[in-house]
Design a protein around this motif. Structure first.
Motif, mmCIF file in Angstrom:
data_model
loop_
_atom_site.group_PDB
_atom_site.id
_atom_site.type_symbol
_atom_site.label_atom_id
_atom_site.label_comp_id
_atom_site.label_asym_id
_atom_site.label_seq_id
_atom_site.Cartn_x
_atom_site.Cartn_y
_atom_site.Cartn_z
ATOM 1 N N LEU A 1 0.844 -1.196 0.000
ATOM 2 C CA LEU A 1 0.000 0.000 0.000
ATOM 3 C C LEU A 1 0.880 1.246 0.000
ATOM 4 O O LEU A 1 0.637 2.185 -0.756
ATOM 5 C CB LEU A 1 -0.925 0.006 1.227
ATOM 6 C CG LEU A 1 -1.684 1.308 1.496
ATOM 7 C CD1 LEU A 1 -2.719 1.566 0.407
ATOM 8 C CD2 LEU A 1 -2.355 1.257 2.865
ATOM 9 N N GLN B 1 -2.299 -0.524 -5.966
ATOM 10 C CA GLN B 1 -3.758 -0.378 -5.916
ATOM 11 C C GLN B 1 -4.438 -1.659 -5.439
ATOM 12 O O GLN B 1 -5.422 -1.616 -4.710
ATOM 13 C CB GLN B 1 -4.298 0.018 -7.293
ATOM 14 C CG GLN B 1 -5.748 0.395 -7.254
ATOM 15 C CD GLN B 1 -6.214 0.996 -8.574
ATOM 16 O OE1 GLN B 1 -5.441 1.267 -9.472
ATOM 17 N NE2 GLN B 1 -7.513 1.206 -8.663
ATOM 18 N N ARG B 2 -3.926 -2.810 -5.816
ATOM 19 C CA ARG B 2 -4.524 -4.087 -5.380
ATOM 20 C C ARG B 2 -4.388 -4.247 -3.862
ATOM 21 O O ARG B 2 -5.308 -4.726 -3.205
ATOM 22 C CB ARG B 2 -3.862 -5.256 -6.121
ATOM 23 C CG ARG B 2 -4.405 -6.603 -5.732
ATOM 24 C CD ARG B 2 -5.863 -6.771 -6.175
ATOM 25 N NE ARG B 2 -6.381 -8.017 -5.638
ATOM 26 C CZ ARG B 2 -7.555 -8.160 -5.030
ATOM 27 N NH1 ARG B 2 -8.358 -7.138 -4.908
ATOM 28 N NH2 ARG B 2 -7.943 -9.314 -4.560
ATOM 29 N N PHE C 1 -4.337 -1.822 -1.751
ATOM 30 C CA PHE C 1 -5.333 -0.903 -1.213
ATOM 31 C C PHE C 1 -6.724 -1.536 -1.239
ATOM 32 O O PHE C 1 -7.477 -1.448 -0.263
ATOM 33 C CB PHE C 1 -5.332 0.415 -1.996
ATOM 34 C CG PHE C 1 -6.412 1.369 -1.574
ATOM 35 C CD1 PHE C 1 -6.322 2.045 -0.378
ATOM 36 C CD2 PHE C 1 -7.524 1.584 -2.381
ATOM 37 C CE1 PHE C 1 -7.328 2.923 0.019
ATOM 38 C CE2 PHE C 1 -8.528 2.449 -1.990
ATOM 39 C CZ PHE C 1 -8.431 3.123 -0.788
ATOM 40 N N GLU C 2 -7.061 -2.193 -2.340
ATOM 41 C CA GLU C 2 -8.369 -2.858 -2.454
ATOM 42 C C GLU C 2 -8.519 -3.951 -1.400
ATOM 43 O O GLU C 2 -9.584 -4.090 -0.793
ATOM 44 C CB GLU C 2 -8.537 -3.454 -3.858
ATOM 45 C CG GLU C 2 -8.696 -2.405 -4.932
ATOM 46 C CD GLU C 2 -8.585 -2.963 -6.344
ATOM 47 O OE1 GLU C 2 -8.424 -4.204 -6.517
ATOM 48 O OE2 GLU C 2 -8.645 -2.157 -7.291
ATOM 49 N N ARG C 3 -7.467 -4.710 -1.172
ATOM 50 C CA ARG C 3 -7.518 -5.775 -0.155
ATOM 51 C C ARG C 3 -7.680 -5.178 1.237
ATOM 52 O O ARG C 3 -8.419 -5.717 2.050
ATOM 53 C CB ARG C 3 -6.240 -6.625 -0.207
ATOM 54 C CG ARG C 3 -6.011 -7.359 -1.505
ATOM 55 C CD ARG C 3 -6.411 -8.816 -1.541
ATOM 56 N NE ARG C 3 -6.275 -9.609 -0.359
ATOM 57 C CZ ARG C 3 -5.222 -10.363 -0.037
ATOM 58 N NH1 ARG C 3 -4.180 -10.415 -0.846
ATOM 59 N NH2 ARG C 3 -5.212 -11.073 1.066
ATOM 60 N N TYR D 1 -9.116 -2.347 1.915
ATOM 61 C CA TYR D 1 -10.498 -1.872 1.969
ATOM 62 C C TYR D 1 -11.436 -3.037 2.277
ATOM 63 O O TYR D 1 -12.305 -2.931 3.146
ATOM 64 C CB TYR D 1 -10.899 -1.201 0.649
ATOM 65 C CG TYR D 1 -12.309 -0.663 0.679
ATOM 66 C CD1 TYR D 1 -12.555 0.611 1.165
ATOM 67 C CD2 TYR D 1 -13.396 -1.432 0.258
ATOM 68 C CE1 TYR D 1 -13.845 1.117 1.218
ATOM 69 C CE2 TYR D 1 -14.685 -0.943 0.304
ATOM 70 C CZ TYR D 1 -14.902 0.334 0.792
ATOM 71 O OH TYR D 1 -16.192 0.822 0.862
ATOM 72 N N GLU D 2 -11.259 -4.147 1.587
ATOM 73 C CA GLU D 2 -12.098 -5.327 1.822
ATOM 74 C C GLU D 2 -11.969 -5.812 3.260
ATOM 75 O O GLU D 2 -12.952 -6.206 3.886
ATOM 76 C CB GLU D 2 -11.708 -6.471 0.867
ATOM 77 C CG GLU D 2 -12.062 -6.215 -0.572
ATOM 78 C CD GLU D 2 -11.400 -7.210 -1.522
ATOM 79 O OE1 GLU D 2 -10.777 -8.201 -1.056
ATOM 80 O OE2 GLU D 2 -11.485 -6.985 -2.744
ATOM 81 N N SER E 1 -13.116 -2.259 5.804
ATOM 82 C CA SER E 1 -14.211 -1.313 5.575
ATOM 83 C C SER E 1 -15.441 -1.564 6.452
ATOM 84 O O SER E 1 -16.045 -0.615 6.951
ATOM 85 C CB SER E 1 -14.611 -1.275 4.103
ATOM 86 O OG SER E 1 -15.077 -2.539 3.686
ATOM 87 N N GLN F 1 -15.672 6.680 2.728
ATOM 88 C CA GLN F 1 -14.933 6.919 1.479
ATOM 89 C C GLN F 1 -13.819 7.939 1.705
ATOM 90 O O GLN F 1 -12.703 7.767 1.213
ATOM 91 C CB GLN F 1 -15.885 7.389 0.373
ATOM 92 C CG GLN F 1 -16.912 6.357 -0.022
ATOM 93 C CD GLN F 1 -16.328 4.994 -0.351
ATOM 94 O OE1 GLN F 1 -15.364 4.890 -1.100
ATOM 95 N NE2 GLN F 1 -16.884 3.952 0.235
ATOM 96 N N PHE G 1 -10.896 6.222 3.559
ATOM 97 C CA PHE G 1 -10.039 5.395 2.715
ATOM 98 C C PHE G 1 -9.249 6.220 1.707
ATOM 99 O O PHE G 1 -8.132 5.840 1.336
ATOM 100 C CB PHE G 1 -10.825 4.245 2.079
ATOM 101 C CG PHE G 1 -10.922 3.083 3.023
ATOM 102 C CD1 PHE G 1 -9.905 2.139 3.089
ATOM 103 C CD2 PHE G 1 -11.991 2.962 3.889
ATOM 104 C CE1 PHE G 1 -9.957 1.084 3.986
ATOM 105 C CE2 PHE G 1 -12.059 1.913 4.789
ATOM 106 C CZ PHE G 1 -11.043 0.963 4.839
ATOM 107 N N TRP H 1 -5.190 6.078 1.529
ATOM 108 C CA TRP H 1 -4.447 5.965 0.276
ATOM 109 C C TRP H 1 -3.422 7.091 0.150
ATOM 110 O O TRP H 1 -2.255 6.857 -0.166
ATOM 111 C CB TRP H 1 -5.419 5.971 -0.896
ATOM 112 C CG TRP H 1 -4.758 5.986 -2.241
ATOM 113 C CD1 TRP H 1 -4.675 7.038 -3.091
ATOM 114 C CD2 TRP H 1 -4.090 4.898 -2.885
ATOM 115 N NE1 TRP H 1 -3.999 6.671 -4.231
ATOM 116 C CE2 TRP H 1 -3.625 5.352 -4.129
ATOM 117 C CE3 TRP H 1 -3.838 3.577 -2.526
ATOM 118 C CZ2 TRP H 1 -2.929 4.549 -5.005
ATOM 119 C CZ3 TRP H 1 -3.133 2.763 -3.414
ATOM 120 C CH2 TRP H 1 -2.691 3.258 -4.640
#
Length: 176
Positions: free
Chosen positions: A10, A15-16, A18-20, A22-23, A26, A48, A51, A55
């Motif tokens: 991160l 970006q991946r 970051f997505e993980r 978030y999952e 969140s 939002q 996050f 980021w």
């Protein structure tokens, strides 16, 4: 990928990763935000924003200063408190009294899910009622110490002293 590796990725701008993250976080973070603002739409907006801050500021996270979840939690809590202290929020809530809100520490169905999500429910349950109330107002509802003193009808110095004692007790239980 382990959490430490995910955090490093991160911080590199992956970006991946970051997505993980978030999952992974969140739902818990949304629960904390909602418990402070009591409005689904506002909580979603704050989530939002939180996050986005994660980021943009991931490089400022330092594991020597604390856990990653605590860092995220502080961002969410501060953003939520900023929202409830904002003039627009106060105007919207003007006619509501504190009695209209259910205390999240006493409402088992609501609070249980939130504290279970962050793993402190069993510790909160052990605390004295005054500690539960103080933590509820100061940390989950975003009251200032002065507002808490007014709400609980106790001197400001007493709120500060009891809060420090309650947090120390919680800290002792978490470290054991």
């Amino acid at each position: 990928m382990q959490q430490d590796g995910l955090i490093l990725e991160l911080q590199k701008g992956n970006q991946r990763a970051f997505e993980r993250i978030y999952e992974f976080y969140s739902e818990s973070i949304y629960g904390i935000i909602y418990s402070i603002v009591h409005d689904e739409k506002v909580a979603e907006e704050i989530l939002q924003d939180v996050f986005l801050k994660i980021w943009e500021n991931s490089a400022s996270y330092n594991s020597d200063k604390g856990r990653f979840f605590t860092w995220i939690l502080n961002i969410a809590r501060n953003a939520s408190i900023d929202q409830i202290r904002s003039k627009s929020h106060k105007n919207k809530q003007k006619n509501l009294k504190a009695d209209n809100f259910v205390d999240i520490l006493e409402n088992k169905s609501h609070f249980s899910a939130k504290t279970d999500a962050i793993g402190i429910k069993k510790y909160i349950d052990i605390l004295k009622p005054v500690c539960k109330k103080l933590i509820d107002l100061l940390f989950f509802k975003g009251f200032t110490q002065k507002e808490t003193a007014e709400e609980l009808e106790m001197p400001l110095g007493t709120v500060k002293t009891k809060n420090r004692a309650c947090i120390n007790k919680l800290r002792e239980m978490l470290v054991e």
